[in-house]
Motif scaffolding. Structure first.
Motif, PDB file in Angstrom:
ATOM      1  N   PRO A   1       7.853 -30.511  70.151  1.00 42.22           N
ATOM      2  CA  PRO A   1       8.897 -30.838  71.135  1.00 42.22           C
ATOM      3  C   PRO A   1       8.702 -30.006  72.404  1.00 42.22           C
ATOM      4  CG  PRO A   1       9.788 -29.351  69.473  1.00 42.22           C
ATOM      5  CD  PRO A   1       8.326 -29.543  69.149  1.00 42.22           C
TER       6      PRO A   1
ATOM      7  N   PHE B   1      10.535 -29.118  76.069  1.00 43.25           N
ATOM      8  CA  PHE B   1      11.646 -29.236  77.016  1.00 43.25           C
ATOM      9  C   PHE B   1      11.443 -28.199  78.118  1.00 43.25           C
ATOM     10  CE2 PHE B   1      16.184 -28.044  78.078  1.00 43.25           C
ATOM     11  CZ  PHE B   1      16.347 -29.079  78.982  1.00 43.25           C
TER      12      PHE B   1
ATOM     13  N   ASP C   1      11.214 -33.972  75.795  1.00 42.39           N
ATOM     14  CA  ASP C   1      12.651 -34.085  75.558  1.00 42.39           C
ATOM     15  C   ASP C   1      13.402 -34.044  76.893  1.00 42.39           C
ATOM     16  OD1 ASP C   1      15.125 -34.127  74.351  1.00 42.39           O
ATOM     17  OD2 ASP C   1      15.066 -32.031  73.709  1.00 42.39           O
TER      18      ASP C   1
ATOM     19  N   LYS D   1      16.517 -30.207  70.594  1.00 44.63           N
ATOM     20  CA  LYS D   1      15.320 -30.022  69.776  1.00 44.63           C
ATOM     21  C   LYS D   1      15.365 -30.812  68.476  1.00 44.63           C
ATOM     22  CE  LYS D   1      12.384 -26.798  67.439  1.00 44.63           C
ATOM     23  NZ  LYS D   1      12.146 -25.478  66.868  1.00 44.63           N
TER      24      LYS D   1
ATOM     25  N   ALA E   1      14.496 -34.321  69.237  1.00 43.65           N
ATOM     26  CA  ALA E   1      13.108 -34.426  69.679  1.00 43.65           C
ATOM     27  C   ALA E   1      12.163 -34.343  68.475  1.00 43.65           C
ATOM     28  CB  ALA E   1      12.788 -33.321  70.687  1.00 43.65           C
TER      29      ALA E   1
ATOM     30  N   ASP F   1       6.377 -25.270  67.580  1.00 44.54           N
ATOM     31  CA  ASP F   1       6.959 -25.075  68.914  1.00 44.54           C
ATOM     32  C   ASP F   1       5.866 -25.083  69.973  1.00 44.54           C
ATOM     33  OD1 ASP F   1       9.430 -24.922  67.827  1.00 44.54           O
ATOM     34  OD2 ASP F   1       9.761 -22.781  68.237  1.00 44.54           O
ATOM     35  N   ALA F   2       6.274 -25.451  71.193  1.00 44.41           N
ATOM     36  CA  ALA F   2       5.310 -25.570  72.281  1.00 44.41           C
ATOM     37  C   ALA F   2       4.955 -24.223  72.893  1.00 44.41           C
ATOM     38  CB  ALA F   2       5.873 -26.483  73.359  1.00 44.41           C
ATOM     39  N   ASP F   3       5.728 -23.177  72.579  1.00 47.03           N
ATOM     40  CA  ASP F   3       5.551 -21.902  73.283  1.00 47.03           C
ATOM     41  C   ASP F   3       4.611 -20.941  72.551  1.00 47.03           C
ATOM     42  OD1 ASP F   3       7.081 -21.277  71.135  1.00 47.03           O
ATOM     43  OD2 ASP F   3       8.867 -20.692  72.260  1.00 47.03           O
TER      44      ASP F   3
ATOM     45  N   GLN G   1       4.932 -19.581  69.808  1.00 49.27           N
ATOM     46  CA  GLN G   1       5.571 -18.559  68.960  1.00 49.27           C
ATOM     47  C   GLN G   1       5.202 -18.788  67.504  1.00 49.27           C
ATOM     48  OE1 GLN G   1       9.863 -18.408  70.481  1.00 49.27           O
ATOM     49  NE2 GLN G   1       9.273 -16.273  70.246  1.00 49.27           N
TER      50      GLN G   1
ATOM     51  N   ARG H   1       6.905 -15.525  73.221  1.00 49.00           N
ATOM     52  CA  ARG H   1       6.687 -16.774  73.931  1.00 49.00           C
ATOM     53  C   ARG H   1       5.455 -16.665  74.816  1.00 49.00           C
ATOM     54  NH1 ARG H   1       9.130 -20.897  76.281  1.00 49.00           N
ATOM     55  NH2 ARG H   1      10.666 -21.866  74.939  1.00 49.00           N
TER      56      ARG H   1
ATOM     57  N   THR I   1      13.466 -18.837  76.583  1.00 49.40           N
ATOM     58  CA  THR I   1      14.045 -19.579  75.463  1.00 49.40           C
ATOM     59  C   THR I   1      15.040 -20.625  75.963  1.00 49.40           C
ATOM     60  OG1 THR I   1      15.353 -19.415  73.453  1.00 49.40           O
ATOM     61  CG2 THR I   1      15.764 -17.735  75.120  1.00 49.40           C
ATOM     62  N   LYS I   2      15.120 -21.738  75.237  1.00 53.12           N
ATOM     63  CA  LYS I   2      16.033 -22.819  75.619  1.00 53.12           C
ATOM     64  C   LYS I   2      17.336 -22.711  74.831  1.00 53.12           C
ATOM     65  CE  LYS I   2      12.681 -24.470  78.108  1.00 53.12           C
ATOM     66  NZ  LYS I   2      11.792 -23.333  77.898  1.00 53.12           N
ATOM     67  N   PHE I   3      17.439 -21.681  73.988  1.00 51.77           N
ATOM     68  CA  PHE I   3      18.624 -21.577  73.151  1.00 51.77           C
ATOM     69  C   PHE I   3      19.494 -20.403  73.560  1.00 51.77           C
ATOM     70  CE2 PHE I   3      16.086 -24.395  70.644  1.00 51.77           C
ATOM     71  CZ  PHE I   3      17.033 -25.258  70.123  1.00 51.77           C
TER      72      PHE I   3
ATOM     73  N   LYS J   1      24.555 -22.335  72.334  1.00 56.10           N
ATOM     74  CA  LYS J   1      23.810 -23.430  71.686  1.00 56.10           C
ATOM     75  C   LYS J   1      23.501 -23.076  70.234  1.00 56.10           C
ATOM     76  CE  LYS J   1      20.541 -26.397  73.893  1.00 56.10           C
ATOM     77  NZ  LYS J   1      19.310 -26.464  74.716  1.00 56.10           N
TER      78      LYS J   1
HETATM   79  N1  UDP Z   1      13.197 -27.700  72.810  1.00 57.34           N
HETATM   80  C1  UDP Z   1      13.416 -29.064  72.947  1.00 57.34           C
HETATM   81  N2  UDP Z   1      14.644 -29.504  73.402  1.00 57.34           N
HETATM   82  C2  UDP Z   1      15.655 -28.642  73.717  1.00 57.34           C
HETATM   83  C3  UDP Z   1      15.427 -27.256  73.524  1.00 57.34           C
HETATM   84  C4  UDP Z   1      14.190 -26.814  73.072  1.00 57.34           C
HETATM   85  O1  UDP Z   1      12.527 -29.872  72.691  1.00 57.34           O
HETATM   86  O2  UDP Z   1      16.725 -29.101  74.120  1.00 57.34           O
HETATM   87  C5  UDP Z   1      11.869 -27.214  72.320  1.00 57.34           C
HETATM   88  C6  UDP Z   1      11.195 -26.186  73.215  1.00 57.34           C
HETATM   89  O3  UDP Z   1      10.489 -26.788  74.262  1.00 57.34           O
HETATM   90  C7  UDP Z   1      10.288 -25.465  72.236  1.00 57.34           C
HETATM   91  C8  UDP Z   1      11.083 -25.519  70.937  1.00 57.34           C
HETATM   92  O4  UDP Z   1      12.055 -26.558  71.095  1.00 57.34           O
HETATM   93  O5  UDP Z   1       9.057 -26.152  72.040  1.00 57.34           O
HETATM   94  C9  UDP Z   1      11.752 -24.193  70.606  1.00 57.34           C
HETATM   95  O6  UDP Z   1      12.542 -23.786  71.714  1.00 57.34           O
HETATM   96  P1  UDP Z   1      12.628 -22.259  72.171  1.00 57.34           P
HETATM   97  O7  UDP Z   1      11.272 -21.635  72.159  1.00 57.34           O
HETATM   98  O8  UDP Z   1      13.350 -22.230  73.473  1.00 57.34           O
HETATM   99  O9  UDP Z   1      13.541 -21.643  71.036  1.00 57.34           O
HETATM  100  P2  UDP Z   1      13.397 -20.176  70.373  1.00 57.34           P
HETATM  101  O10 UDP Z   1      11.973 -20.029  69.957  1.00 57.34           O
HETATM  102  O11 UDP Z   1      13.783 -19.225  71.446  1.00 57.34           O
HETATM  103  O12 UDP Z   1      14.356 -20.211  69.236  1.00 57.34           O
END
Ligand code: UDP
Ligand code: MG
Length: 317
Positions: free
Chosen positions: A13, A15, A47, A78, A81, A98-100, A102, A204, A209-211, A215
């Motif tokens: 996913p 975003f 997404d 997410k 997605a 995940d795309a980042d 991690q 990352r 982060t998107k969260f 959220k």
């Molecule tokens: N993501 C998504 N839609 C959203 C929020 C996040 O597709 O509304 C994706 C984001 O691009 C990433 C993955 O979900 O690939 C995990 O997000 P993030 O790294 O921000 O979360 P964290 O690792 O901080 O929990």
């Protein structure tokens, strides 16, 4: 193994991950190249990004057609997605990642090895989350603790969405029709023979982060309400305990009034009792509201996500 070459789908996913698209591909492709006896497709779900993520993904697809793109019509979150990616995946096994970066792509090879050895689900467990802020580590630990108390479904701790699932598991997952999808819960609910691998959670690669805290809180509420009715039922017992305590106290004050006489002061205790019971009732109505709201949304039977367009995988258009 059968004679046919196995296909593995990597589901990602995206975003607003523009700065991560190339980094992700550079991190992933060499790893896949080493697994010469397996074909890969990489299902990238955009997404509803508002940056250049989609353009970069399209460029990637032109260079390497194994990267397929599912373009959602807006940001669905997410969980949606991931659902879209898993629905469109055609592999004999599916790996959400995940795309980042991690979730380390290096783990894909051992995951596939475990799958070939007979596992239907291969979980990736974070042994070390020290890259996450302390707040997030604590809240995550508390979430799992409370969740596993409240729900019959036991969520494995420190396991995210990064995992390998055999086709049978994917089909089972697709047969769950709820529209609001708490993926960690659904993954665990379907069961199957599971093997766990450990890994270190990384920083990352780029971006943020998107969260947010809010959220994450909503995701936690979604998770609990999706798999437990304990918060609904607990009010019966709280109410019973309150009624018992009130009855005992009533006997006490009536007896005291009969023996000692009328005792007018009592402003503080009255106010405290009224406010406390009032708040408790509001909380319990709120909990009802959480569930009723979900029943309402679910009853509309709206799709979990809408696809604007697909790129690659012979279904252009
Ligand atoms: N993501 C998504 N839609 C959203 C929020 C996040 O597709 O509304 C994706 C984001 O691009 C990433 C993955 O979900 O690939 C995990 O997000 P993030 O790294 O921000 O979360 P964290 O690792 O901080 O929990
Ligand atoms: Mg991340």
């Amino acid at each position: 193994m059968s004679d046919l070459r196995k296909i593995v789908s990597i589901v990602v996913p995206f975003f607003n991950e523009g700065s991560n698209v190339e980094l992700f591909a550079q991190g992933l492709v060499p790893i896949l190249a080493e697994l010469t006896d397996i074909s890969f497709e990489i299902v990238c779900v955009d997404d509803g990004s508002t940056d250049d993520t989609l353009a970069r993904l399209v460029a990637l697809n032109k260079k390497d057609p194994r990267f397929r793109i599912i373009e959602l019509s807006r940001n669905f979150g997410k969980e949606a997605a991931l659902t879209a990616g898993i629905d469109h995946a055609r592999g004999d096994a599916v790996i959400p990642i995940d795309a980042d970066l991690q979730d380390p792509p290096e783990l894909i090879a051992p995951m596939i090895a475990a799958w070939r050895a007979g596992a239907e689900v291969v979980l990736a467990r974070r042994v070390d989350r020290s890259v996450d802020p302390p707040m997030k580590q604590h809240s995550a630990a508390w979430f799992y603790r409370i969740y596993n108390r409240l729900s019959h479904l036991k969520l494995p701790e420190n396991v995210g969405d990064f995992r390998l699932m055999d086709r049978v598991v994917v089909e089972a997952l697709k047969s769950l029709t709820e529209q609001q999808r708490f993926m960690k819960g659904l993954f665990a609910w379907v069961g199957f023979r599971t093997v766990t691998l450990d890994y270190q959670r990384r920083q990352r690669a780029s971006g943020t982060t998107k969260f947010s805290g809010w959220k994450l809180w909503n995701l936690a509420v979604e998770g609990v309400t999706s798999f437990s009715t304990v918060p609904l039922k607990v009010w019966t017992y709280i109410g019973l305990a309150g009624a018992l305590a009130t009855a005992a106290y009533a006997i006490f004050i009536v007896a005291r009034t009969l023996i000692i006489g009328v005792d007018v002061p009592g402003y503080a205790s009255l106010l405290v009792a009224i406010l406390f019971i009032g708040s408790l009732q509001l909380v319990s109505i709120g909990v009802l509201g959480e569930y009723i709201g979900r029943i309402y949304m679910e009853s509309k039977r709206r799709p979990t996500y809408i696809v604007r367009r697909r790129h690659g995988g012979n279904d252009e258009g």
